[in-house]
Scaffold this motif. Sequence first.
Motif, mmCIF file in Angstrom:
data_model
loop_
_atom_site.group_PDB
_atom_site.id
_atom_site.type_symbol
_atom_site.label_atom_id
_atom_site.label_comp_id
_atom_site.label_asym_id
_atom_site.label_seq_id
_atom_site.Cartn_x
_atom_site.Cartn_y
_atom_site.Cartn_z
ATOM 1 N N ILE A 109 0.849 -1.198 0.000
ATOM 2 C CA ILE A 109 0.000 0.000 0.000
ATOM 3 C C ILE A 109 0.885 1.249 0.000
ATOM 4 O O ILE A 109 0.606 2.240 -0.692
ATOM 5 C CB ILE A 109 -0.936 -0.004 1.231
ATOM 6 N N ILE B 265 3.946 1.513 -1.244
ATOM 7 C CA ILE B 265 4.507 1.677 -2.593
ATOM 8 C C ILE B 265 3.462 2.279 -3.535
ATOM 9 O O ILE B 265 3.731 3.228 -4.284
ATOM 10 C CB ILE B 265 4.965 0.312 -3.163
ATOM 11 N N GLY B 266 2.255 1.723 -3.491
ATOM 12 C CA GLY B 266 1.189 2.192 -4.371
ATOM 13 C C GLY B 266 0.872 3.653 -4.113
ATOM 14 O O GLY B 266 0.719 4.450 -5.046
ATOM 15 N N TYR C 91 3.546 5.848 -5.511
ATOM 16 C CA TYR C 91 3.466 5.967 -6.964
ATOM 17 C C TYR C 91 2.332 6.900 -7.363
ATOM 18 O O TYR C 91 2.403 7.664 -8.324
ATOM 19 C CB TYR C 91 3.253 4.592 -7.606
ATOM 20 N N PHE C 92 1.277 6.826 -6.575
ATOM 21 C CA PHE C 92 0.112 7.620 -6.905
ATOM 22 C C PHE C 92 0.319 9.093 -6.557
ATOM 23 O O PHE C 92 -0.032 9.982 -7.333
ATOM 24 C CB PHE C 92 -1.078 7.056 -6.135
ATOM 25 N N VAL C 93 0.903 9.337 -5.383
ATOM 26 C CA VAL C 93 0.934 10.698 -4.847
ATOM 27 C C VAL C 93 2.117 11.521 -5.358
ATOM 28 O O VAL C 93 1.966 12.711 -5.650
ATOM 29 C CB VAL C 93 0.927 10.652 -3.299
ATOM 30 N N VAL C 94 3.275 10.873 -5.478
ATOM 31 C CA VAL C 94 4.480 11.643 -5.802
ATOM 32 C C VAL C 94 4.351 12.453 -7.091
ATOM 33 O O VAL C 94 4.634 13.662 -7.097
ATOM 34 C CB VAL C 94 5.720 10.735 -5.812
ATOM 35 N N PRO C 95 3.883 11.858 -8.199
ATOM 36 C CA PRO C 95 3.748 12.674 -9.408
ATOM 37 C C PRO C 95 2.796 13.843 -9.224
ATOM 38 O O PRO C 95 3.041 14.930 -9.758
ATOM 39 C CB PRO C 95 3.189 11.688 -10.442
ATOM 40 N N LEU C 96 1.747 13.634 -8.429
ATOM 41 C CA LEU C 96 0.804 14.735 -8.209
ATOM 42 C C LEU C 96 1.465 15.849 -7.422
ATOM 43 O O LEU C 96 1.328 17.032 -7.739
ATOM 44 C CB LEU C 96 -0.427 14.223 -7.458
ATOM 45 N N LEU C 97 2.188 15.446 -6.371
ATOM 46 C CA LEU C 97 2.896 16.444 -5.567
ATOM 47 C C LEU C 97 3.894 17.207 -6.422
ATOM 48 O O LEU C 97 3.955 18.447 -6.386
ATOM 49 C CB LEU C 97 3.646 15.746 -4.432
ATOM 50 N N ALA C 98 4.649 16.438 -7.197
ATOM 51 C CA ALA C 98 5.673 17.064 -8.029
ATOM 52 C C ALA C 98 5.036 18.060 -8.988
ATOM 53 O O ALA C 98 5.521 19.183 -9.164
ATOM 54 C CB ALA C 98 6.433 15.982 -8.790
ATOM 55 N N PHE D 30 -6.670 16.722 -13.311
ATOM 56 C CA PHE D 30 -6.762 15.674 -12.312
ATOM 57 C C PHE D 30 -7.951 15.911 -11.395
ATOM 58 O O PHE D 30 -8.719 14.994 -11.098
ATOM 59 C CB PHE D 30 -5.467 15.613 -11.499
ATOM 60 N N LEU E 62 -1.164 -5.002 -4.529
ATOM 61 C CA LEU E 62 -2.032 -4.018 -3.880
ATOM 62 C C LEU E 62 -3.406 -4.617 -3.609
ATOM 63 O O LEU E 62 -3.966 -4.488 -2.523
ATOM 64 C CB LEU E 62 -2.174 -2.782 -4.768
ATOM 65 N N PHE F 176 -6.884 8.769 -15.496
ATOM 66 C CA PHE F 176 -6.042 9.943 -15.624
ATOM 67 C C PHE F 176 -4.904 9.603 -16.584
ATOM 68 O O PHE F 176 -3.867 9.089 -16.177
ATOM 69 C CB PHE F 176 -5.510 10.337 -14.235
ATOM 70 N N THR G 125 7.720 15.374 -12.732
ATOM 71 C CA THR G 125 8.244 14.451 -11.724
ATOM 72 C C THR G 125 9.635 13.955 -12.086
ATOM 73 O O THR G 125 10.568 14.017 -11.283
ATOM 74 C CB THR G 125 7.306 13.236 -11.585
ATOM 75 N N MET H 278 10.840 16.993 -9.852
ATOM 76 C CA MET H 278 11.033 16.943 -8.410
ATOM 77 C C MET H 278 11.805 15.697 -7.982
ATOM 78 O O MET H 278 12.750 15.773 -7.200
ATOM 79 C CB MET H 278 9.680 16.973 -7.709
#
Lengths: 264, 304, 356
Positions: free
Chosen positions: A12, A14-15, A18-25, A238, B100, B127, B139, B145
């Motif tokens: 969870i 890792i998932g 993967y999901f959040v980092v690109p959005l944050l960036a 998004f 997952l 998306f 990214t 980032m």
Amino acid sequence: MRKSRLWSWFWIFIGTLYFVVPLLATFEFSLRARKGTLSFLAYERVFKDPAFWKSFGFSLELAVFTVIISVLLIVPTAYWIRLRLPQLRGAVEFITMLPFVIPAIVLVFGLIRVFSGPPLPLTDTYFGTTALLVAGYVVLALPYMYRSIDIGLAAIDVRTLTEAAQSLGAGWGTILFKIVFPNLRVAILSGSFLTLAIVMGEFTMASFLVGIKAFGPYMSLIGQNKTYESSSLAIISFILTWAFIGLIQLLTRGRAEGQMAGAR
Amino acid sequence: MSNKADMKKASHNRGVSLTRPSKTPWLTWLGVAPFFAFTLFFIFLPSASLLVGSFQNNAGQFTLQNFIGLLTPSVVNAYWVSIRISVVTALLGGLLGFFLSYAVTLGGLPQWVRAALLTFSSVASNFAGVPLAFAFIATLGRTGMVTALLKAWFGLDLYAQGFSVYSFWGLSLTYLYFQFPLMVLVITPALDGLKREWREAAENLGASGQIYWLRVALPILTPSILGAMILLFGNSFGAYATALSLTGGFLNLITILIGSQIKGDVLLNPGLGYALAVGMVIIMAVTTALYYFLRRRSERWLRI
Amino acid sequence: MNFLTLTNISKTFGNTVAVKDFNIVVEKGEFVSFLGPSGCGKTTTLRMIAGFELPTTGQIVLDGEDITFTPPNRRNVGMVFQSYALFPNLTVAQNIGFGLRVRKMPVQEIDQRVKEMLSLIHLQQFGHRYPYQLSGGQQQRVALARALAIRPRVLLLDEPLSALDAKIRVELRSEIRRIQQQLGITTIYVTHDQEEALSLSDRVVVMKDGLIEQIGTPFEIYNFPQTPFVASFVGTLNVLRAKVLDADKGLLSLEGQTFYSSEPLKQVRNGDVVSVAVRPEIITLVGGGAELNQLNCRVETVTFLGSIVRIQVRIAETMLFFDTFNNPHLVLPQVGAPVTIYFPREACLILELTRE
Ligand SMILES: Nc1ncnc2c1ncn2[C@@H]1O[C@H](COP(=O)(O)OP(=O)(O)O)[C@@H](O)[C@H]1O
Ligand SMILES: [Mg+2]
């Protein structure tokens, strides 16, 4: 037991990453338009750009027409198949799955070849081109719309409802608009929101038929020369996707365990 | 209206009482006519047109030359890159998605994690396209980032190592963003279908958890997992917008090739373009057929 | 010879007490049923014996060995599930041989044992089929064979017949009993169907709300229920609300008519109202013998059920029913006709009292 739960949390984690980092960036990037500080400048610029609103509005219009035509085309068909022509069920299901087999890029290729000259010169006019794009979108949305509506129909025993209505003297128009549509409200709406999510940012077909008039190609154009604005557009898209899916979940009270659309 | 129909039927009955009254079949069929007309015009006609075109030369005569033309290195390469990227993202996305999904179905996590994961997956699998490409440039691009953080924290310079977000692996990582959520959505029902009693029966007969997974659970899940991965394969094989926005047509994918063919005939031969499209549809048809075959098989097992 | 002993077993899930103070000693080769309404803790008890649940308190001893905390895969007890739980990816023969393969038995021996098991359940021709190619009854027989193939110390069955049609159910019921007798295997059988429990078991454990109500042979359970619950749950009953006229003599009154219970009524005072149960099969329309109670009533309905005829009669506000065997020469009473019913004093079971 404890070990297996740790393992679960690991995946969870890792998932989520993967999901959040690109959005944050992306979000962080979109705030860097003004040198040295974080600001919403990129968003301001996007919202001040008339082309943004124009293309957004245009795509929204396309999406609304796509939804209307899809519903008018699919609801009566799915209903009629359940009621009178069950022998066609296999054929119709097969057809609704064809958009999985024919990718958007191939479909638009074929549409252009067929409709860009006599005897069906649709691409010669503005209206014709737009109509052709809507038709293409109806095809793209076909699998999701059909599935949603068919599941909805399965849940409401249409045969009995129809017979009850007929025995009370209702005609076909009354049955369709006063009984079938209202009872399928949730199915139609969730299919529609998914269609909206698909159409709003669609790029492949729009770029070949209407170009930057549509939202997808517009975003693509911005991406080519304005870095920060493109990040803010990604965030806006998004949020839009999230809103549509959230509405579906809300409508179906989470019973629709997952909505999926094809790749674009 | 129905009353009138009934009356007509009744009088009909009196007249020819021996045969079953025909219920004006063409009226019944009229109900589905719009659907078939629409799909005829906007699915079958375009497909057929491409198919026909792929067997014609510039003068409109029959030829197999276009399909022979598929064997030119640049075309073969495009198919090959597309297939490779689809296989890679299907495998990686499939694995991540499976773990997952396992975590939220059998992994003993609280219910809200499952609900959250499924919602996230619905959103993320939708998306895609232009904004997704933007997100990954922000990214993993040169000034992205993650690129910057990796350099600052671990001294790892991705771009010096030969990585680029515009490359094969960059695009693969980008595709994974919608691939693994799709896997979660497709495989979760299959994992839900694993009955607790199977595990208990296996344990009761003396099996360890490992033996249960090897001899029972995995064999039961195999068709579903394969089917889902095939779906993922098709999902990335047909993708165009994401790849184009990310690499600007740099990466030689089959969809990109078709796209440039539509725009301006880079191959100087429209027939070859149609053959490209037909080849693509054939691959998609085969994968879709395989998917349905496997799904039928796993449904048969999981329903018992 | 106590083969399987459950001592002070209890199980709580969060706030629900599923099983409480469960004690039983099962002998080798015995067939014991757990009988009770849904949710009374039968399955939970069985799953504790199988090792799928750990008891909150208490101890389980099997064949002299404390197995309370032994993991399920080391217990060597066979379990048959309500939903069959056959492995869908394995053939019938592979399913039956699963436990043997896990035990690393030589292949020839496995084949041999599987063959034996297939003939035990009369499915010799079906070894190569997959579960989905079998009917429900056949699947459950395979599940039984699979559980028996490992030569378990105890056989556990959790409502094995409740997913099947009525006819198959009766058929398979006698099959289970035959196989159990043939192998002499100690068996615990969970069911909510009293007919199954009574017809199969050496002893029946009647449960309610996680507690044992009564343990006894089917004969004892049916004829001498020790609690009102057992009386009403096992078999069908007529319940009469009668007033105690003379507790020492057991004299009761119902709507102005009097009758006797078999014994003096204990802990009851004259004037109390008690519920009296009378089994329908014991009531007749034929009198004789001064020992019989008799009540005058009116026929309300007559229902023809094939082998039996069910007659419902009314005494003022009280309804009673009883059955007579059908025969072609039977003269059925007319609806509305007055009749006199007879039943022996011993047939009156006092269920509970309400003091006014
Ligand atoms: N895993 C569990 N978690 C919580 N409560 C449970 C669980 N299993 C059983 N129960 C509760 O324990 C009680 C007994 O259940 P069970 O043994 O299945 O009854 P039976 O088999 O007699 O129908 C019920 O109230 C049930 O709700
Ligand atoms: Mg139970």
